[in-house]
Design a protein around this motif. Structure first.
Motif, PDB file in Angstrom:
ATOM      1  N   MET A   1      59.785  44.704  42.875  1.00 34.38           N
ATOM      2  CA  MET A   1      58.860  44.879  41.785  1.00 34.38           C
ATOM      3  C   MET A   1      59.081  46.280  41.218  1.00 34.38           C
ATOM      4  SD  MET A   1      54.720  44.734  41.755  1.00 34.38           S
ATOM      5  CE  MET A   1      54.697  43.090  42.341  1.00 34.38           C
ATOM      6  N   THR A   2      59.184  46.340  39.927  1.00 35.03           N
ATOM      7  CA  THR A   2      59.409  47.628  39.293  1.00 35.03           C
ATOM      8  C   THR A   2      58.087  48.348  39.058  1.00 35.03           C
ATOM      9  OG1 THR A   2      59.277  46.679  37.090  1.00 35.03           O
ATOM     10  CG2 THR A   2      61.455  46.728  38.131  1.00 35.03           C
ATOM     11  N   ILE A   3      58.200  49.588  38.648  1.00 35.84           N
ATOM     12  CA  ILE A   3      57.000  50.372  38.373  1.00 35.84           C
ATOM     13  C   ILE A   3      56.266  49.797  37.172  1.00 35.84           C
ATOM     14  CG2 ILE A   3      56.198  52.656  37.664  1.00 35.84           C
ATOM     15  CD1 ILE A   3      58.445  53.820  39.359  1.00 35.84           C
ATOM     16  N   ALA A   4      56.982  49.372  36.153  1.00 37.96           N
ATOM     17  CA  ALA A   4      56.344  48.790  34.977  1.00 37.96           C
ATOM     18  C   ALA A   4      55.618  47.488  35.338  1.00 37.96           C
ATOM     19  CB  ALA A   4      57.376  48.538  33.886  1.00 37.96           C
ATOM     20  N   GLY A   5      56.228  46.679  36.171  1.00 39.02           N
ATOM     21  CA  GLY A   5      55.563  45.445  36.608  1.00 39.02           C
ATOM     22  C   GLY A   5      54.305  45.724  37.397  1.00 39.02           C
ATOM     23  N   SER A   6      54.334  46.773  38.212  1.00 42.85           N
ATOM     24  CA  SER A   6      53.153  47.145  38.992  1.00 42.85           C
ATOM     25  C   SER A   6      52.022  47.610  38.079  1.00 42.85           C
ATOM     26  CB  SER A   6      53.501  48.257  39.976  1.00 42.85           C
ATOM     27  OG  SER A   6      54.490  47.818  40.861  1.00 42.85           O
ATOM     28  N   ILE A   7      52.365  48.392  37.074  1.00 43.00           N
ATOM     29  CA  ILE A   7      51.338  48.864  36.137  1.00 43.00           C
ATOM     30  C   ILE A   7      50.754  47.699  35.360  1.00 43.00           C
ATOM     31  CG2 ILE A   7      50.996  50.290  34.066  1.00 43.00           C
ATOM     32  CD1 ILE A   7      52.989  52.266  35.289  1.00 43.00           C
ATOM     33  N   ILE A   8      51.572  46.746  34.995  1.00 40.26           N
ATOM     34  CA  ILE A   8      51.071  45.558  34.288  1.00 40.26           C
ATOM     35  C   ILE A   8      50.120  44.769  35.180  1.00 40.26           C
ATOM     36  CG2 ILE A   8      51.788  43.315  33.363  1.00 40.26           C
ATOM     37  CD1 ILE A   8      54.251  44.760  32.223  1.00 40.26           C
ATOM     38  N   LEU A   9      50.464  44.631  36.471  1.00 34.31           N
ATOM     39  CA  LEU A   9      49.551  43.933  37.394  1.00 34.31           C
ATOM     40  C   LEU A   9      48.219  44.670  37.538  1.00 34.31           C
ATOM     41  CD1 LEU A   9      51.733  42.650  40.366  1.00 34.31           C
ATOM     42  CD2 LEU A   9      50.547  41.318  38.640  1.00 34.31           C
ATOM     43  N   ILE A  10      48.270  45.988  37.602  1.00 40.87           N
ATOM     44  CA  ILE A  10      47.027  46.762  37.713  1.00 40.87           C
ATOM     45  C   ILE A  10      46.183  46.578  36.460  1.00 40.87           C
ATOM     46  CG2 ILE A  10      46.102  49.113  37.834  1.00 40.87           C
ATOM     47  CD1 ILE A  10      48.540  49.819  39.593  1.00 40.87           C
ATOM     48  N   MET A  11      46.805  46.629  35.295  1.00 41.98           N
ATOM     49  CA  MET A  11      46.048  46.445  34.046  1.00 41.98           C
ATOM     50  C   MET A  11      45.471  45.042  33.945  1.00 41.98           C
ATOM     51  SD  MET A  11      48.270  48.669  31.247  1.00 41.98           S
ATOM     52  CE  MET A  11      49.072  47.220  30.702  1.00 41.98           C
ATOM     53  N   LEU A  12      46.240  44.035  34.303  1.00 41.63           N
ATOM     54  CA  LEU A  12      45.752  42.660  34.256  1.00 41.63           C
ATOM     55  C   LEU A  12      44.598  42.456  35.230  1.00 41.63           C
ATOM     56  CD1 LEU A  12      46.213  39.843  33.050  1.00 41.63           C
ATOM     57  CD2 LEU A  12      47.786  39.398  34.932  1.00 41.63           C
ATOM     58  N   GLY A  13      44.714  43.041  36.419  1.00 38.46           N
ATOM     59  CA  GLY A  13      43.628  42.938  37.387  1.00 38.46           C
ATOM     60  C   GLY A  13      42.364  43.638  36.905  1.00 38.46           C
ATOM     61  N   ALA A  14      42.525  44.798  36.256  1.00 41.35           N
ATOM     62  CA  ALA A  14      41.358  45.502  35.729  1.00 41.35           C
ATOM     63  C   ALA A  14      40.694  44.706  34.607  1.00 41.35           C
ATOM     64  CB  ALA A  14      41.776  46.883  35.227  1.00 41.35           C
ATOM     65  N   ILE A  15      41.491  44.085  33.778  1.00 45.60           N
ATOM     66  CA  ILE A  15      40.922  43.253  32.702  1.00 45.60           C
ATOM     67  C   ILE A  15      40.162  42.079  33.288  1.00 45.60           C
ATOM     68  CG2 ILE A  15      41.546  41.672  30.824  1.00 45.60           C
ATOM     69  CD1 ILE A  15      43.806  43.649  30.129  1.00 45.60           C
ATOM     70  N   LEU A  16      40.738  41.413  34.278  1.00 43.61           N
ATOM     71  CA  LEU A  16      40.055  40.268  34.886  1.00 43.61           C
ATOM     72  C   LEU A  16      38.795  40.698  35.639  1.00 43.61           C
ATOM     73  CD1 LEU A  16      42.996  38.089  36.247  1.00 43.61           C
ATOM     74  CD2 LEU A  16      41.548  37.645  34.268  1.00 43.61           C
ATOM     75  N   THR A  17      38.798  41.890  36.219  1.00 40.15           N
ATOM     76  CA  THR A  17      37.651  42.328  37.006  1.00 40.15           C
ATOM     77  C   THR A  17      36.494  42.760  36.127  1.00 40.15           C
ATOM     78  OG1 THR A  17      39.096  43.038  38.785  1.00 40.15           O
ATOM     79  CG2 THR A  17      36.880  43.946  38.779  1.00 40.15           C
ATOM     80  N   TRP A  18      36.754  43.575  35.119  1.00 41.76           N
ATOM     81  CA  TRP A  18      35.657  44.190  34.376  1.00 41.76           C
ATOM     82  C   TRP A  18      35.452  43.661  32.959  1.00 41.76           C
ATOM     83  CZ3 TRP A  18      38.733  48.122  37.028  1.00 41.76           C
ATOM     84  CH2 TRP A  18      38.158  48.509  38.236  1.00 41.76           C
ATOM     85  N   ALA A  19      36.399  42.950  32.373  1.00 43.79           N
ATOM     86  CA  ALA A  19      36.254  42.566  30.969  1.00 43.79           C
ATOM     87  C   ALA A  19      36.058  41.072  30.749  1.00 43.79           C
ATOM     88  CB  ALA A  19      37.475  43.038  30.185  1.00 43.79           C
ATOM     89  N   VAL A  20      36.335  40.255  31.723  1.00 45.00           N
ATOM     90  CA  VAL A  20      36.249  38.808  31.523  1.00 45.00           C
ATOM     91  C   VAL A  20      34.927  38.303  32.098  1.00 45.00           C
ATOM     92  CG1 VAL A  20      37.303  36.591  32.120  1.00 45.00           C
ATOM     93  CG2 VAL A  20      38.755  38.542  31.552  1.00 45.00           C
ATOM     94  N   GLU A  21      34.207  37.573  31.277  1.00 44.82           N
ATOM     95  CA  GLU A  21      32.950  36.929  31.692  1.00 44.82           C
ATOM     96  C   GLU A  21      33.165  35.427  31.650  1.00 44.82           C
ATOM     97  OE1 GLU A  21      30.107  38.316  32.663  1.00 44.82           O
ATOM     98  OE2 GLU A  21      30.934  40.348  32.442  1.00 44.82           O
ATOM     99  N   PHE A  22      33.957  34.931  32.590  1.00 42.26           N
ATOM    100  CA  PHE A  22      34.288  33.510  32.615  1.00 42.26           C
ATOM    101  C   PHE A  22      34.104  33.002  34.042  1.00 42.26           C
ATOM    102  CE2 PHE A  22      37.427  30.008  32.774  1.00 42.26           C
ATOM    103  CZ  PHE A  22      36.944  29.252  31.721  1.00 42.26           C
ATOM    104  N   ASP A  23      33.470  31.875  34.157  1.00 45.39           N
ATOM    105  CA  ASP A  23      33.218  31.303  35.476  1.00 45.39           C
ATOM    106  C   ASP A  23      33.954  29.983  35.627  1.00 45.39           C
ATOM    107  OD1 ASP A  23      31.508  33.334  36.278  1.00 45.39           O
ATOM    108  OD2 ASP A  23      29.778  32.398  35.301  1.00 45.39           O
ATOM    109  N   LEU A  24      34.647  29.836  36.730  1.00 43.41           N
ATOM    110  CA  LEU A  24      35.288  28.584  37.096  1.00 43.41           C
ATOM    111  C   LEU A  24      34.671  28.111  38.401  1.00 43.41           C
ATOM    112  CD1 LEU A  24      39.074  29.330  36.456  1.00 43.41           C
ATOM    113  CD2 LEU A  24      37.600  27.863  35.104  1.00 43.41           C
ATOM    114  N   ALA A  25      34.607  26.805  38.555  1.00 45.08           N
ATOM    115  CA  ALA A  25      34.037  26.250  39.776  1.00 45.08           C
ATOM    116  C   ALA A  25      34.999  26.500  40.929  1.00 45.08           C
ATOM    117  CB  ALA A  25      33.797  24.753  39.610  1.00 45.08           C
TER     118      ALA A  25
END
Length: 93
Positions: A1-25
């Motif tokens: 995994m490259t550094i850019a890929g790691s940063i993208i994963l961190i950003m995607l995880g932060a978006i899913l944690t704090w910005a998404v208000e979606f519930d799945l069963a």
């Protein structure tokens, strides 16, 4: 995994944690975001470690450096030049 890929994963995880208000069963988006951030952080640390290991300076070499000529010098040749002495009363050639 490259550094850019790691940063993208961190950003995607932060978006899913704090910005998404979606519930799945049966699936918590916040937990998925935290897992992605942790995975990105581990990948980032590993990438930085790998870069630091490959860029270490090499210590001094104990052997002396010997210069070797790859091309042998050609043998010198002796050239003999014979000159004819002309007299002034002869016509030019």
């Amino acid at each position: 995994m490259t550094i850019a890929g790691s940063i993208i994963l961190i950003m995607l995880g932060a978006i899913l944690t704090w910005a998404v208000e979606f519930d799945l069963a049966g699936l918590d988006i916040n937990v998925v975001g935290v897992i992605l951030m942790i995975g990105g952080l581990v990948g980032l640390l590993f990438g930085l470690y790998r870069i630091s290991v490959t860029r270490r300076a090499v210590g001094p070499i104990n052997e002396p450096v010997v210069r070797r000529d790859l091309v042998d010098e050609p043998e010198t040749r002796r050239t003999t030049v014979y000159e004819e002495r002309r007299r002034y009363d002869e016509p030019p050639l």
